[in-house]
Structure formats: structure tokens, C-alpha cells
Write a protein that holds these residues in place. Sequence first.
Motif, PDB file in Angstrom:
ATOM      1  N   LEU A 126       0.826  -1.210   0.000  1.00 43.37           N
ATOM      2  CA  LEU A 126       0.000   0.000   0.000  1.00 43.37           C
ATOM      3  C   LEU A 126       0.859   1.257   0.000  1.00 43.37           C
ATOM      4  O   LEU A 126       0.553   2.223  -0.711  1.00 43.37           O
ATOM      5  CB  LEU A 126      -0.943  -0.006   1.202  1.00 43.37           C
ATOM      6  N   MET A 127       1.939   1.254   0.780  1.00 47.60           N
ATOM      7  CA  MET A 127       2.842   2.408   0.770  1.00 47.60           C
ATOM      8  C   MET A 127       3.475   2.588  -0.604  1.00 47.60           C
ATOM      9  O   MET A 127       3.657   3.712  -1.071  1.00 47.60           O
ATOM     10  CB  MET A 127       3.922   2.266   1.841  1.00 47.60           C
ATOM     11  N   GLY A 128       3.819   1.473  -1.263  1.00 50.38           N
ATOM     12  CA  GLY A 128       4.382   1.550  -2.606  1.00 50.38           C
ATOM     13  C   GLY A 128       3.404   2.124  -3.606  1.00 50.38           C
ATOM     14  O   GLY A 128       3.779   2.878  -4.504  1.00 50.38           O
ATOM     15  N   ILE A 129       2.131   1.789  -3.451  1.00 47.41           N
ATOM     16  CA  ILE A 129       1.110   2.340  -4.351  1.00 47.41           C
ATOM     17  C   ILE A 129       0.885   3.815  -4.051  1.00 47.41           C
ATOM     18  O   ILE A 129       0.777   4.641  -4.968  1.00 47.41           O
ATOM     19  CB  ILE A 129      -0.195   1.527  -4.233  1.00 47.41           C
ATOM     20  N   PHE A 130       0.836   4.171  -2.758  1.00 48.80           N
ATOM     21  CA  PHE A 130       0.609   5.566  -2.385  1.00 48.80           C
ATOM     22  C   PHE A 130       1.774   6.472  -2.766  1.00 48.80           C
ATOM     23  O   PHE A 130       1.597   7.679  -2.906  1.00 48.80           O
ATOM     24  CB  PHE A 130       0.327   5.696  -0.893  1.00 48.80           C
TER      25      PHE A 130
ATOM     26  N   GLY B 201      10.677  -0.306  -5.237  1.00 49.77           N
ATOM     27  CA  GLY B 201      11.370  -0.875  -4.085  1.00 49.77           C
ATOM     28  C   GLY B 201      10.403  -1.287  -2.983  1.00 49.77           C
ATOM     29  O   GLY B 201      10.493  -2.404  -2.446  1.00 49.77           O
ATOM     30  N   LEU B 202       9.491  -0.398  -2.631  1.00 52.00           N
ATOM     31  CA  LEU B 202       8.500  -0.730  -1.599  1.00 52.00           C
ATOM     32  C   LEU B 202       7.587  -1.864  -2.046  1.00 52.00           C
ATOM     33  O   LEU B 202       7.240  -2.743  -1.250  1.00 52.00           O
ATOM     34  CB  LEU B 202       7.664   0.507  -1.257  1.00 52.00           C
ATOM     35  N   LEU B 203       7.206  -1.858  -3.310  1.00 51.86           N
ATOM     36  CA  LEU B 203       6.345  -2.921  -3.816  1.00 51.86           C
ATOM     37  C   LEU B 203       7.057  -4.273  -3.805  1.00 51.86           C
ATOM     38  O   LEU B 203       6.457  -5.295  -3.461  1.00 51.86           O
ATOM     39  CB  LEU B 203       5.875  -2.587  -5.232  1.00 51.86           C
ATOM     40  N   ALA B 204       8.340  -4.267  -4.161  1.00 55.65           N
ATOM     41  CA  ALA B 204       9.098  -5.520  -4.164  1.00 55.65           C
ATOM     42  C   ALA B 204       9.242  -6.078  -2.749  1.00 55.65           C
ATOM     43  O   ALA B 204       9.049  -7.278  -2.522  1.00 55.65           O
ATOM     44  CB  ALA B 204      10.472  -5.300  -4.797  1.00 55.65           C
ATOM     45  N   VAL B 205       9.555  -5.215  -1.786  1.00 51.42           N
ATOM     46  CA  VAL B 205       9.672  -5.657  -0.393  1.00 51.42           C
ATOM     47  C   VAL B 205       8.319  -6.161   0.100  1.00 51.42           C
ATOM     48  O   VAL B 205       8.234  -7.191   0.782  1.00 51.42           O
ATOM     49  CB  VAL B 205      10.211  -4.514   0.505  1.00 51.42           C
TER      50      VAL B 205
ATOM     51  N   GLY C  12       2.959  -4.156 -13.442  1.00 51.87           N
ATOM     52  CA  GLY C  12       3.078  -5.307 -12.561  1.00 51.87           C
ATOM     53  C   GLY C  12       1.989  -5.350 -11.509  1.00 51.87           C
ATOM     54  O   GLY C  12       1.401  -6.410 -11.253  1.00 51.87           O
ATOM     55  N   ILE C  13       1.689  -4.214 -10.901  1.00 50.93           N
ATOM     56  CA  ILE C  13       0.643  -4.180  -9.870  1.00 50.93           C
ATOM     57  C   ILE C  13      -0.727  -4.439 -10.494  1.00 50.93           C
ATOM     58  O   ILE C  13      -1.562  -5.127  -9.905  1.00 50.93           O
ATOM     59  CB  ILE C  13       0.666  -2.829  -9.114  1.00 50.93           C
TER      60      ILE C  13
END
Length: 137
Positions: free
Chosen positions: A21-25, A31-35, A84-85
Motif C-alpha cells: 500500500l505504501m508503494g502504491i501511495f 522498491g517498496l512494492l518488491a519488499v 506489474g501491480i
Amino acid sequence: MLSDGQKIGVGLTAVGVLFMLMGIFTFFDAGLLAVGNILFLAGITLTIGVQRTVTFFAQKNKIRGTICFLGGILLVFCKWAMIGIAIEVFGILNLFGDFFPLVFAFLRQLPIIGSLLNHPGLSNTFDRFTAGPALPV
């Protein structure tokens, strides 16, 4: 009750969802999405076990969702986060769509959230998601 490993798995899954969610926001920060993806998969594996995880993802009727979900993760790792998302969300809906009625039923039992979900305006909307397929009568 949950074992210690399962408790850690639930925590990792929750933190993984939070990172996604942080990666989307943050406008699809790869990087956030991968983690988030790594933590989510590790959390699911620790929660239900390796054998059950492989069995769940390898079910014949869920193979399209599995391919989309894992392909979306691969695209996020390749820094194609937005595409990817989008593919991952399609895979998640195909994989975990059967659990949504159970989640809505659980949320309706909670004190504060339940009273909101049982509001007449929202109740009709959520009833459409929780209802099974119409019977041909």
C-alpha cells in the motif's frame, strides 16, 4: 490457536500488505512494492506452511491467477511497477476471490466496522459480493 511461526507469518503478511500500500501511495515505488511482495509471500508461507502454499497456488482452477500474480511480481522486480501491480491485482482477485465473502462476514461481526457495514446503504452493496451465484429457478 496459532503457533509462533504462524503468528510471525500473519505479521509478515500484514507488513507486506502495508508495504504494498505504501508503494502504491508513493506512485508505484518499485522498491517498496518488491519488499511488500516478498514479505507477503513469506508471510503466507509461514502462516499455512510450504506444502499448503504450493498446493494452493498449483490448483488447476487457480493457475491463471497464480501465473498473473507471479508474473506481476516479476514485472515489479523488473521496475515495471504500474503494469506489474495491475497484473498482480488481477491475479489476487482470481486467487483469493473465494475468501471475500468470509472476510465480509467476519468484518460484519466486529463492533465498530460491523455497524458501518450493516448500514442499509452499504449493506446492499456488500450483499452483492457475499451472495453466491444465482440459482436457475
